[in-house]
Design a protein around this motif. Sequence first.
Motif, PDB file in Angstrom:
ATOM      1  N   LYS A 226       9.186   5.838   1.177  1.00 19.54           N
ATOM      2  CA  LYS A 226       9.388   4.955   2.052  1.00 19.54           C
ATOM      3  C   LYS A 226       8.236   5.096   3.158  1.00 19.54           C
ATOM      4  N   SER A 228       5.732   2.324   6.252  1.00 20.26           N
ATOM      5  CA  SER A 228       5.591   1.347   6.939  1.00 20.26           C
ATOM      6  C   SER A 228       4.379   0.279   6.743  1.00 20.26           C
ATOM      7  N   ALA A 229       4.343  -0.875   6.971  1.00 18.05           N
ATOM      8  CA  ALA A 229       3.084  -1.414   6.702  1.00 18.05           C
ATOM      9  C   ALA A 229       2.106  -0.908   7.704  1.00 18.05           C
ATOM     10  N   GLN A 232       0.325   2.008   6.933  1.00 18.28           N
ATOM     11  CA  GLN A 232      -0.570   1.877   5.679  1.00 18.28           C
ATOM     12  C   GLN A 232      -1.814   0.832   5.979  1.00 18.28           C
ATOM     13  N   TRP A 234      -1.679  -2.188   7.537  1.00 14.52           N
ATOM     14  CA  TRP A 234      -1.365  -3.759   7.318  1.00 14.52           C
ATOM     15  C   TRP A 234      -0.190  -4.325   8.361  1.00 14.52           C
ATOM     16  N   PRO A 245      10.930  -8.980   7.857  1.00 15.96           N
ATOM     17  CA  PRO A 245      10.329  -7.964   7.195  1.00 15.96           C
ATOM     18  C   PRO A 245      11.536  -6.995   6.825  1.00 15.96           C
ATOM     19  N   CYS A 248       9.390  -1.157   3.202  1.00 12.09           N
ATOM     20  CA  CYS A 248       8.340  -0.941   2.722  1.00 12.09           C
ATOM     21  C   CYS A 248       8.202   0.347   1.907  1.00 12.09           C
ATOM     22  N   TYR A 249       7.472   0.469   0.853  1.00 11.79           N
ATOM     23  CA  TYR A 249       7.658   1.396  -0.167  1.00 11.79           C
ATOM     24  C   TYR A 249       6.333   1.638  -0.800  1.00 11.79           C
ATOM     25  N   MET A 267       1.568  -0.492  -2.845  1.00 11.48           N
ATOM     26  CA  MET A 267       2.344  -0.763  -1.339  1.00 11.48           C
ATOM     27  C   MET A 267       3.393  -1.941  -1.489  1.00 11.48           C
ATOM     28  N   GLN A 268       4.422  -1.981  -1.504  1.00 16.49           N
ATOM     29  CA  GLN A 268       5.498  -3.011  -1.824  1.00 16.49           C
ATOM     30  C   GLN A 268       6.229  -3.360  -0.142  1.00 16.49           C
ATOM     31  N   TRP A 269       5.936  -4.592   0.328  1.00 16.63           N
ATOM     32  CA  TRP A 269       6.581  -4.753   1.486  1.00 16.63           C
ATOM     33  C   TRP A 269       7.295  -6.018   1.136  1.00 16.63           C
ATOM     34  N   SER A 279       8.257 -10.164  -2.124  1.00 19.84           N
ATOM     35  CA  SER A 279       7.832  -9.147  -2.021  1.00 19.84           C
ATOM     36  C   SER A 279       6.249  -9.059  -2.119  1.00 19.84           C
TER      37      SER A 279
END
Length: 336
Positions: A226, A228-229, A232, A234, A245, A248-249, A267-269, A279
């Motif tokens: 887990k 957060s964008a 990362q 973004w 939103p 985020c992973y 990254m998956q948001w 996604s």
Amino acid sequence: MNWLRSCRLLSRGFVLACVLGVQAWVPAIAQENSVSAWLTRLHEASKHRTYTGTFVVSAGTQMASAKIWHVCEGEQQLERIEPLSGTPRTTFRRNSEVLTLFPTAKVGIAETREATSLFPGLLKSKGADLDEFYSLKTMASERLAGVDADVVHIQAKDGLRYGYRVWSEKKSGLVIQLQTLDVDGKTLEQSAFSELNMDAQVSSAKLNQLMGQTEGYRIERRTTEKTSAAAQGWAMNGGVPGFKPGGCYIRPVALLAGASGKTDTSMQWMFSDGLATVSLFVERFDPSRHIQVGAADLGGATRTQTRKLGNWWITAVGEVPAGTLAVFTQALERKK
């Protein structure tokens, strides 16, 4: 790819199962005319149903079917899903624990998924402003599958999301059929139970036992981290009205490709308006895999949109119109 499409079709079929067995809920629809209240009622009712059934999901020329065993005991939900077509496999779920066994390859994939991405999956979040973006309309009754059915239409108020049509047996509220509709009202996907037993004697102990029978299998554990964008690097510059939103992973790329042995991550948001989800996957650009930029149709209601941004490859996936995904990919910005 055919296996991935089959999995997607079956997971979409779970939406139909989400609204099974609700008693006397149609009159409440007419009184409230509230999408949020209706979906919340169905979502809560579905938590306490035990049944077995066979459902069929069709999207264009694609079709998939599966047998499902579902049992609820208190707050615990267990299920077993066995597709009747495509690659032989059996998926077990115990709350957020998911195990998929491939008997031919003797490989098992173990992972954890959030409740909103699992069965039942129609209502994605309870606090969403669904009535701002969808409306509920009762249609003329129809006779379908040998029974008299009430028909409900969840209509999207803009062209940024799809609508749904639900058939339910008049006396019991039993859902017979569910359709996903495009912005013009054309059917993109259809889900229906061909056989259903609401009085099934499903044993949670037996499902737990079967889930634990992994001797001889190589279990691959798919872990997610887990994040957060922002952490990362973004952020979104704008976005789509109504889509908020969510989680985020960081996921292994192998999770997305269905492969194993790779160490690359993505990254998956996740975003949702409470009913539809999108996604955004972000990973390092790889010229050997990332070839075509633009929109793609995976069949049925699922669309993808890809974009190259510097050394990054962005993929948006969701059961929404192509234009909605394009807004998401263009709004995503690199901040560091």
